[in-house]
Write an enzyme that holds these catalytic residues in place. Structure first.
Site, short mmCIF file in Angstrom:
data_model
loop_
_atom_site.label_atom_id
_atom_site.label_comp_id
_atom_site.label_asym_id
_atom_site.label_seq_id
_atom_site.Cartn_x
_atom_site.Cartn_y
_atom_site.Cartn_z
N GLU A 101 0.97 -1.10 -0.05
CA GLU A 101 -0.05 0.06 0.07
C GLU A 101 1.00 1.40 -0.07
O GLU A 101 1.88 1.25 0.47
CB GLU A 101 -0.86 0.11 1.37
CG GLU A 101 -1.94 -0.94 1.26
CD GLU A 101 -2.84 -1.08 2.48
OE1 GLU A 101 -2.82 -0.36 3.24
OE2 GLU A 101 -3.67 -2.27 2.56
N CYS A 114 3.72 9.06 -0.56
CA CYS A 114 4.02 8.26 0.72
C CYS A 114 4.42 6.96 0.48
O CYS A 114 3.16 6.19 0.13
CB CYS A 114 2.98 8.68 1.64
SG CYS A 114 3.44 7.98 3.22
N CYS A 121 6.25 -4.50 9.53
CA CYS A 121 7.34 -3.83 10.25
C CYS A 121 7.57 -4.42 11.47
O CYS A 121 6.87 -5.01 12.28
CB CYS A 121 6.98 -2.49 10.36
SG CYS A 121 8.26 -1.62 11.21
N CYS A 125 5.64 -0.33 16.94
CA CYS A 125 5.22 0.92 17.50
C CYS A 125 3.51 0.80 17.81
O CYS A 125 2.99 0.53 16.88
CB CYS A 125 5.14 2.12 16.64
SG CYS A 125 6.90 2.32 16.15
N CYS A 128 0.69 2.01 15.60
CA CYS A 128 0.68 2.05 14.14
C CYS A 128 -0.04 0.43 13.66
O CYS A 128 0.58 -0.50 13.92
CB CYS A 128 1.97 1.83 13.79
SG CYS A 128 2.49 1.57 11.89
N GLY A 172 6.52 0.12 7.03
CA GLY A 172 7.99 -0.28 7.13
C GLY A 172 8.72 0.93 7.63
O GLY A 172 8.57 2.23 7.48
N GLU A 173 9.98 0.35 8.31
CA GLU A 173 11.04 1.28 8.56
C GLU A 173 12.07 1.23 7.30
O GLU A 173 12.62 0.46 7.19
CB GLU A 173 11.73 0.80 9.80
CG GLU A 173 13.23 1.10 10.14
CD GLU A 173 13.05 2.93 10.61
OE1 GLU A 173 11.95 3.28 11.08
OE2 GLU A 173 14.14 3.37 10.07
N SER A 204 11.52 8.76 6.75
CA SER A 204 11.16 8.88 7.94
C SER A 204 11.91 7.64 8.65
O SER A 204 11.73 6.51 8.18
CB SER A 204 9.71 8.88 8.10
OG SER A 204 9.22 8.90 9.57
N SER A 227 10.70 9.87 14.18
CA SER A 227 9.43 9.89 14.73
C SER A 227 9.71 9.92 16.28
O SER A 227 10.09 8.74 16.69
CB SER A 227 8.75 8.52 14.17
OG SER A 227 7.48 8.30 14.64
N LEU A 228 9.38 10.85 16.89
CA LEU A 228 9.80 11.07 18.44
C LEU A 228 8.93 10.82 19.34
O LEU A 228 8.79 9.73 20.01
CB LEU A 228 10.37 12.49 18.60
CG LEU A 228 10.89 12.79 20.01
CD1 LEU A 228 12.05 11.96 20.17
CD2 LEU A 228 11.14 14.56 20.38
N ASN A 303 -3.91 9.01 14.53
CA ASN A 303 -4.89 8.37 13.97
C ASN A 303 -5.42 7.13 14.60
O ASN A 303 -4.59 6.15 15.03
CB ASN A 303 -4.58 8.40 12.58
CG ASN A 303 -4.24 9.38 11.89
OD1 ASN A 303 -5.55 10.23 11.71
ND2 ASN A 303 -3.29 9.76 11.09
N CYS A 346 -1.02 8.67 8.45
CA CYS A 346 0.04 8.14 9.29
C CYS A 346 -0.35 6.84 10.25
O CYS A 346 -1.24 6.99 10.97
CB CYS A 346 0.62 9.18 9.97
SG CYS A 346 2.12 9.58 9.79
S1 SF4 Z 1 5.45 3.73 12.97
FE1 SF4 Z 1 7.01 2.90 11.33
S2 SF4 Z 1 8.43 2.09 12.48
FE2 SF4 Z 1 6.91 2.04 13.86
S3 SF4 Z 1 5.63 0.24 13.69
FE3 SF4 Z 1 4.81 1.57 12.05
S4 SF4 Z 1 5.78 1.42 10.25
FE4 SF4 Z 1 7.09 0.37 11.93
#
Ligand code: SF4
Length: 359
Positions: A101, A114, A121, A125, A128, A172-173, A204, A227-228, A303, A346
């Site tokens: 996606e 984006c 991932c 987090c 997410c 993903g990271e 990011s 992403s803090l 979100n 996000c």
């Molecule tokens: S915010 Fe980014 S790093 Fe964290 S779980 Fe989601 S995709 Fe992975």
């Protein structure tokens, strides 16, 4: 050409970085400008067969098609946000039942893609939806660039201009898929391909510090967004387990180094969670951490996704928090949330059908 495993022996052309493509073309006895021609046809004109490359002889096109495959990912699904400021796409991955996606965001003259860098991932987090899928695999260069090609196909059909800006903030990271990210960026920036400069690209990260160091060393000249989302290690580790490995102080030190070496202001993404990250105390802690550092703070209303128990800050609290940061000398903006109604905002990309929903 199909091998014994039922796989094609052909080289996936979109998996090749410019240098590798030039070398492969040279291996066919062709000059290097041929590689540039091919890049133009594949990424700018977005053709999916050598037959369409009419600037080359039929003989050469035949030779190329014996060696390379130009795969194009089919669009599986597409959702347009009610406000028409975001479109979420799902593209089918070649030779797989999976899909990826990505989101197109409209903002004035900007067309921002984006993009996703991984399926799922590993960083988990809690806010997410992608993190909840767990890690499936890294995307290939073909799969990263395929998203951009698909979005540009969509824009071209609407007689709109192609993508102007890129953010790697999808699934993903991105820094954990560094090699493919790096070669994808080479194509994204290539003047015969997408020709999008580093000023208009942002990567990011959730804070994988060694990869930030690598980004500095490779001098890729892209924007960095971190992403803090929290101001204490206890709070951040609860939200983002990666913080246990790379705590806030290490992360902020890496951000400062990024600024020193590249001259580019780092953006800190900061998700506002009611009563947790949007308080006066949190603003004070942010000042302690980042005061005097030329950076940007991007406030993002949480979100809602799945069964996440966290609550987003009210509009009023968000404004008050932004004001508080301004008073403390920060450049802080509230990010407009686009695509929330299509789960394209996000932290909301999660391969819906894979999780048993329909897109
Ligand atoms: S915010 Fe980014 S790093 Fe964290 S779980 Fe989601 S995709 Fe992975």
């Amino acid at each position: 050409m199909i091998n014994n495993d039922g796989q094609s022996d052909l080289i996936r052309l979109k998996d090749l970085a410019p240098e590798a493509l030039t070398a492969a073309v040279a291996g066919l006895g062709e000059p290097s400008y041929r590689a540039r021609q091919i890049i133009k046809w594949v990424y700018q004109k977005r053709v999916d067969s050598f037959d369409e490359m009419t600037t080359m002889s039929k003989v050469l096109r035949g030779k190329l098609s014996q060696k390379f495959a130009i795969n194009k990912m089919a669009r599986r699904e597409m959702l347009v946000a009610k406000k028409e400021d975001a479109v979420k796409f799902a593209f089918e991955l070649i030779g797989s039942s999976e899909w990826v996606e990505c989101v197109l965001l409209y903002d004035g003259k900007r067309r921002t893609a984006c993009l996703s860098s991984q399926l799922g991932c590993a960083l988990g987090c809690v806010f997410c939806a992608t993190g909840k899928m767990g890690f499936i695999r890294n995307l290939s260069q073909e799969e990263i660039l395929g998203q951009l090609i698909g979005i540009n196909d969509y824009l071209a059909l609407r007689k709109d201009k192609p993508v102007t800006n890129i953010v790697f903030m999808g699934m993903g990271e991105a820094l954990s898929n560094f090699e493919r990210l790096r070669t994808s960026l080479e194509i994204i920036m290539h003047e015969d391909a997408f020709n999008i400069g580093g000023r208009r690209i942002t990567i990011s990260t959730a804070g994988v510090v060694p990869s930030i160091e690598r980004l500095i060393a490779e001098n890729l000249n892209v924007g960095l967004a971190i992403s803090l989302n929290a101001v204490s290690d206890r709070q951040r580790s609860e939200l983002m387990p990666v913080n246990k490995t790379y705590p806030i102080a290490t992360l902020v030190a890496a951000a400062k180094k990024y600024y020193q070496k590249t001259g580019r202001r780092v953006t800190f993404e900061y998700i506002c969670i009611a009563g947790r990250t949007d308080t006066i105390e949190a603003a004070g802690e942010l000042e302690r951490l980042l005061g005097g550092f030329p950076c940007k703070i991007n406030l993002i209303p949480l979100n809602q996704c799945g069964d996440c128990p966290l609550e987003k800050s009210s509009e009023r609290q968000l404004l008050m928090f932004a004001d508080e940061l301004h008073c403390r000398g920060f450049s802080a903006t509230i990010r407009k949330s686009r695509g929330e109604d299509i789960s394209g905002a996000c932290g909301q990309l999660a391969g819906g059908v894979r999780q048993g929903e329909s897109l």
